[in-house]
Design a protein around this motif. Structure first.
Motif, PDB file in Angstrom:
ATOM      1  N   ASN A 184       1.025  -1.271   0.099  1.00 51.73           N
ATOM      2  CA  ASN A 184       0.077  -0.020   0.071  1.00 51.73           C
ATOM      3  C   ASN A 184       0.738   1.188  -0.079  1.00 51.73           C
ATOM      4  O   ASN A 184       0.483   2.254  -0.748  1.00 51.73           O
ATOM      5  CB  ASN A 184      -0.865   0.040   1.143  1.00 51.73           C
ATOM      6  CG  ASN A 184      -2.145  -0.928   1.122  1.00 51.73           C
ATOM      7  OD1 ASN A 184      -2.600  -1.022  -0.164  1.00 51.73           O
ATOM      8  ND2 ASN A 184      -2.613  -1.754   2.229  1.00 51.73           N
ATOM      9  N   ARG A 185       1.874   1.167   0.838  1.00 54.21           N
ATOM     10  CA  ARG A 185       2.629   2.412   1.075  1.00 54.21           C
ATOM     11  C   ARG A 185       3.501   2.545  -0.465  1.00 54.21           C
ATOM     12  O   ARG A 185       3.400   3.883  -0.666  1.00 54.21           O
ATOM     13  CB  ARG A 185       3.782   2.256   2.192  1.00 54.21           C
ATOM     14  CG  ARG A 185       4.722   3.380   2.468  1.00 54.21           C
ATOM     15  CD  ARG A 185       5.539   3.277   3.505  1.00 54.21           C
ATOM     16  NE  ARG A 185       6.301   4.248   3.730  1.00 54.21           N
ATOM     17  CZ  ARG A 185       5.949   5.481   4.214  1.00 54.21           C
ATOM     18  NH1 ARG A 185       4.760   5.891   4.755  1.00 54.21           N
ATOM     19  NH2 ARG A 185       6.912   6.524   4.176  1.00 54.21           N
ATOM     20  N   TYR A 186       3.974   1.826  -1.009  1.00 54.21           N
ATOM     21  CA  TYR A 186       5.025   1.779  -2.094  1.00 54.21           C
ATOM     22  C   TYR A 186       4.359   1.597  -3.541  1.00 54.21           C
ATOM     23  O   TYR A 186       4.772   1.581  -4.490  1.00 54.21           O
ATOM     24  CB  TYR A 186       6.233   1.004  -1.763  1.00 54.21           C
ATOM     25  CG  TYR A 186       7.194   1.537  -0.773  1.00 54.21           C
ATOM     26  CD1 TYR A 186       7.635   2.705  -0.723  1.00 54.21           C
ATOM     27  CD2 TYR A 186       6.999   0.735   0.539  1.00 54.21           C
ATOM     28  CE1 TYR A 186       8.520   2.912   0.230  1.00 54.21           C
ATOM     29  CE2 TYR A 186       7.969   0.962   1.447  1.00 54.21           C
ATOM     30  CZ  TYR A 186       8.534   2.443   1.444  1.00 54.21           C
ATOM     31  OH  TYR A 186       9.392   2.802   2.820  1.00 54.21           O
ATOM     32  N   GLU A 187       2.993   1.355  -3.354  1.00 60.61           N
ATOM     33  CA  GLU A 187       2.218   1.125  -4.510  1.00 60.61           C
ATOM     34  C   GLU A 187       3.072  -0.065  -5.324  1.00 60.61           C
ATOM     35  O   GLU A 187       3.277   0.064  -6.717  1.00 60.61           O
ATOM     36  CB  GLU A 187       2.104   2.279  -5.377  1.00 60.61           C
ATOM     37  CG  GLU A 187       1.030   3.294  -4.693  1.00 60.61           C
ATOM     38  CD  GLU A 187       0.761   4.686  -5.100  1.00 60.61           C
ATOM     39  OE1 GLU A 187       1.411   4.620  -6.510  1.00 60.61           O
ATOM     40  OE2 GLU A 187      -0.053   5.209  -5.018  1.00 60.61           O
ATOM     41  N   CYS A 188       3.359  -1.062  -4.837  1.00 59.11           N
ATOM     42  CA  CYS A 188       3.879  -2.237  -5.428  1.00 59.11           C
ATOM     43  C   CYS A 188       3.253  -3.573  -5.289  1.00 59.11           C
ATOM     44  O   CYS A 188       2.166  -3.487  -4.377  1.00 59.11           O
ATOM     45  CB  CYS A 188       5.386  -2.423  -5.186  1.00 59.11           C
ATOM     46  SG  CYS A 188       5.740  -2.540  -3.259  1.00 59.11           S
ATOM     47  N   CYS A 189       3.667  -4.772  -5.816  1.00 58.66           N
ATOM     48  CA  CYS A 189       3.236  -6.163  -5.511  1.00 58.66           C
ATOM     49  C   CYS A 189       3.861  -7.168  -5.523  1.00 58.66           C
ATOM     50  O   CYS A 189       5.040  -7.110  -6.413  1.00 58.66           O
ATOM     51  CB  CYS A 189       2.059  -6.079  -6.447  1.00 58.66           C
ATOM     52  SG  CYS A 189       0.811  -7.685  -6.171  1.00 58.66           S
TER      53      CYS A 189
END
Length: 289
Positions: free
Chosen positions: A169-174
Motif C-alpha cells: 500500500n505504501r509503495y504501490e507495489c506487488c
C-alpha cells in the motif's frame, strides 16, 4: 607557625590546588573568552544533533514495527542510530561541562571522541559513495531471496500478511520481484482449478469513487489489462530506488557533519592549550604572590 610557612613556600602547588583559580566568563571581551564561548556554542549544537538522532531513531523504530514480521534484523540499524545519537549527546554534554568548568580531563575526553567520530564519519561517507551500486545489487539479491517467505506464507501468517499489505500500500507495489511472485510462490494464488490466480487486495490500484473489494486481485494473472487494476512492479524495485537515494544522502550527511567537526577539533585543542597555560600561570602567580 614558622615551620608551616616554610612548608607552604616549599609546596606552592598544593596551596594553588586548594584555592581554585577564577574561571573566565563566556561574554568577556578577550580572545580566551571568545574561544570558550564558541566552543560552548559548538557543544550545545552537537547536543541538539544527538537528541535529534535519538528522536529519529525512535520514530524509525515505530515505523519498523509495521514490518517487524518480515525481518526482525532490521532492528539493528535502528538500534545503532539511537546508540550513535546517545554517544553524540553524551560527548557534547561532556564537552559543554568541560568548557564551562575549564576541566582539562573532560575536554580531552571530548577531543578524543570527536576525532574518532570524525574519522568514522569520513569513512562512512567514502564507503557510501564508492560502494553505492555494489551495495544496492547485493541488497536486492538478498531481499528477493531471503524475504520470499513473506509471499509464500501470506495466507497462513497474519503478521506476514499485515507487513506485506503495509509495504504494498505504501509503495504501490506487488510482491518482491513482481506481481507474479504470488502466482508462482504461493499455492493459494496458483493458476490452477479452484485457485485464486491473482494477487492480494493490497496490490489493487485505488479507483476514484470505487470501493475496492477483497477479491479485486483475483483472476488477474494473464489478463492483458491487469496493469490497469493492480500494481505490477515488485517492492524490491522501489526499495532499491529508495536505498540508492539514501546512500547518496547518507554519504553527503556523513561528510557534511564531518566538516564542522574539524572546527570543533581546532576549538577544543586550542582551548585545552590555553586552559593549561592559564592554570600554570596561576600557579606561578600563587607561588610568587
Amino acid at each position: 607557625m614558622a615551620d608551616n610557612d616554610g612548608m607552604q613556600k616549599m609546596l606552592p602547588e598544593a596551596d594553588a590546588f586548594k584555592r581554585k583559580y577564577a574561571r573566565h566568563p563566556l561574554c568577556a571581551r578577550t580572545s580566551y573568552s571568545c574561544n570558550k564561548l564558541f566552543l560552548f556554542i559548538y557543544t550545545l549544537l552537537f547536543l541538539f544533533v544527538g537528541i535529534i538522532l535519538v528522536a529519529i531513531g525512535v520514530l524509525v523504530e515505530l515505523h519498523r514495527q509495521q514490518v517487524a514480521d518480515l525481518n526482525n534484523q532490521l532492528s539493528l540499524p535502528v538500534a545503532l542510530l539511537i546508540v550513535v545519537g546517545l554517544v553524540i549527546a553524551a560527548n557534547a554534554l561532556c564537552g559543554m561541562v568541560g568548557t564551562l568548568t575549564e576541566n582539562i580531563i573532560l575536554l580531552k575526553v571530548f577531543l578524543v571522541i570527536t576525532v574518532i567520530s570524525f574519522l568514522v564519519q569520513v569513512t562512512i561517507g567514502v564507503i557510501a559513495f564508492i560502494y553505492r551500486e555494489q551495495t544496492a545489487k547485493r541488497v536486492a539479491s538478498v531481499l528477493s531471496t531471503e524475504l520470499m517467505f513473506a509471499v509464500e506464507g501470506y495466507k497462513e501468517n497474519e503478521g506476514l500478511a499485515r507487513a506485506m499489505d503495509y509495504l504494498q500500500n505504501r509503495y504501490e507495489c506487488c510482491g518482491l520481484r513482481s506481481y507474479r511472485d504470488y502466482s508462482e510462490m504461493n499455492e493459494d494464488y496458483f493458476c490452477r482449478h479452484g485457485k485464486l490466480c491473482g494477487v492480494p487486495a493490497s496490490c489493487c490500484r485505488s479507483q476514484e469513487g470505487i470501493k475496492l473489494s477483497e477479491t479485486c486481485g483475483h483472476d488477474v494473472i494473464g489478463n492483458l489489462t491487469a496493469q490497469k487494476y493492480i500494481y505490477t512492479n515488485g517492492c524490491t524495485h522501489f526499495f532499491m530506488h529508495w536505498l540508492l537515494e539514501h546512500l547518496d544522502l547518507t554519504g553527503a550527511i556523513a561528510l557534511g557533519f564531518a566538516i564542522p567537526q574539524i572546527i570543533g577539533i581546532l576549538l577544543v585543542y586550542f582551548f585545552i592549550r590555553r586552559v593549561g597555560q592559564y592554570q600554570k600561570g596561576y600557579r606561578v602567580g600563587q607561588y610568587f604572590g
